[in-house]
Motif scaffolding. Structure first.
Motif, PDB file in Angstrom:
ATOM      1  N   THR A  51       0.807  -1.220   0.000  1.00 58.53           N
ATOM      2  CA  THR A  51       0.000   0.000   0.000  1.00 58.53           C
ATOM      3  C   THR A  51       0.838   1.267   0.000  1.00 58.53           C
ATOM      4  O   THR A  51       0.282   2.371   0.007  1.00 58.53           O
ATOM      5  CB  THR A  51      -0.947   0.028   1.212  1.00 58.53           C
ATOM      6  N   THR A  52       2.158   1.126  -0.031  1.00 54.90           N
ATOM      7  CA  THR A  52       3.031   2.299  -0.047  1.00 54.90           C
ATOM      8  C   THR A  52       4.010   2.249  -1.220  1.00 54.90           C
ATOM      9  O   THR A  52       5.118   2.782  -1.149  1.00 54.90           O
ATOM     10  CB  THR A  52       3.793   2.445   1.295  1.00 54.90           C
ATOM     11  N   HIS A  68       1.433   6.299   1.865  1.00 56.33           N
ATOM     12  CA  HIS A  68       0.149   5.733   1.430  1.00 56.33           C
ATOM     13  C   HIS A  68      -0.538   6.660   0.426  1.00 56.33           C
ATOM     14  O   HIS A  68      -1.072   6.198  -0.589  1.00 56.33           O
ATOM     15  CB  HIS A  68      -0.775   5.511   2.633  1.00 56.33           C
ATOM     16  N   ALA A 116      -1.345   5.897  -3.457  1.00 55.30           N
ATOM     17  CA  ALA A 116      -2.749   5.905  -3.886  1.00 55.30           C
ATOM     18  C   ALA A 116      -2.924   6.691  -5.184  1.00 55.30           C
ATOM     19  O   ALA A 116      -3.765   6.344  -6.020  1.00 55.30           O
ATOM     20  CB  ALA A 116      -3.631   6.496  -2.788  1.00 55.30           C
TER      21      ALA A 116
END
Length: 134
Positions: free
Chosen positions: A43-44, A85, A89
């Motif tokens: 997620t990073t 994050h 995203a």
């Protein structure tokens, strides 16, 4: 054909790594037509298609820093990496590239860049091959 895993080592908190050759290396020479999808199960971190030019890669990193401040986010109270994050995203976790005659079908200046937003780390990149029917 199926799924392969590529390991990527990064050496900075925010950096880009050209992974085009690593992804191309899992495509069989006899794959006449298909797609390859690369996916980052983190997620990073993210993937994008862009020119692999050192100054442009630096510009991408600076752009992400300018868009998302390093500090001041609610998630930072948990583990101090909300910026990572948020940057990931915006990039997204995957790219899909056509394959023809065993080669990735990329434009002249296009490369696949892995974008590390919370390094340095060792990351896994999953590559899935999908042949197309003749």
């Amino acid at each position: 054909m199926g799924i392969e895993t590529i390991t990527i080592e990064t050496d900075a908190r925010l950096t880009t790594v050209d992974v085009t050759d690593q992804i191309a290396s899992v495509v069989p020479d006899d794959l006449e037509s298909g797609t390859v999808t690369a996916f980052v199960a983190h997620t990073t971190a993210g993937l994008l298609v862009q020119e692999n030019e050192p100054r442009l890669r630096e510009d991408i990193e600076d752009f992400l820093r300018d868009l998302v401040p390093d500090e001041g986010h609610a998630h930072d109270r948990l583990d101090g990496n909300a910026d990572s994050h948020l940057r990931a995203a915006m990039i997204g976790p995957d790219v899909t590239i056509p394959v023809e005659n065993g080669d990735l079908v990329l434009g002249t200046w296009q490369s696949i860049l892995f974008v590390e937003c919370d390094g340095p780390r060792t990351r896994s990149l999953t590559v899935a091959l999908t042949p197309h029917a003749k």
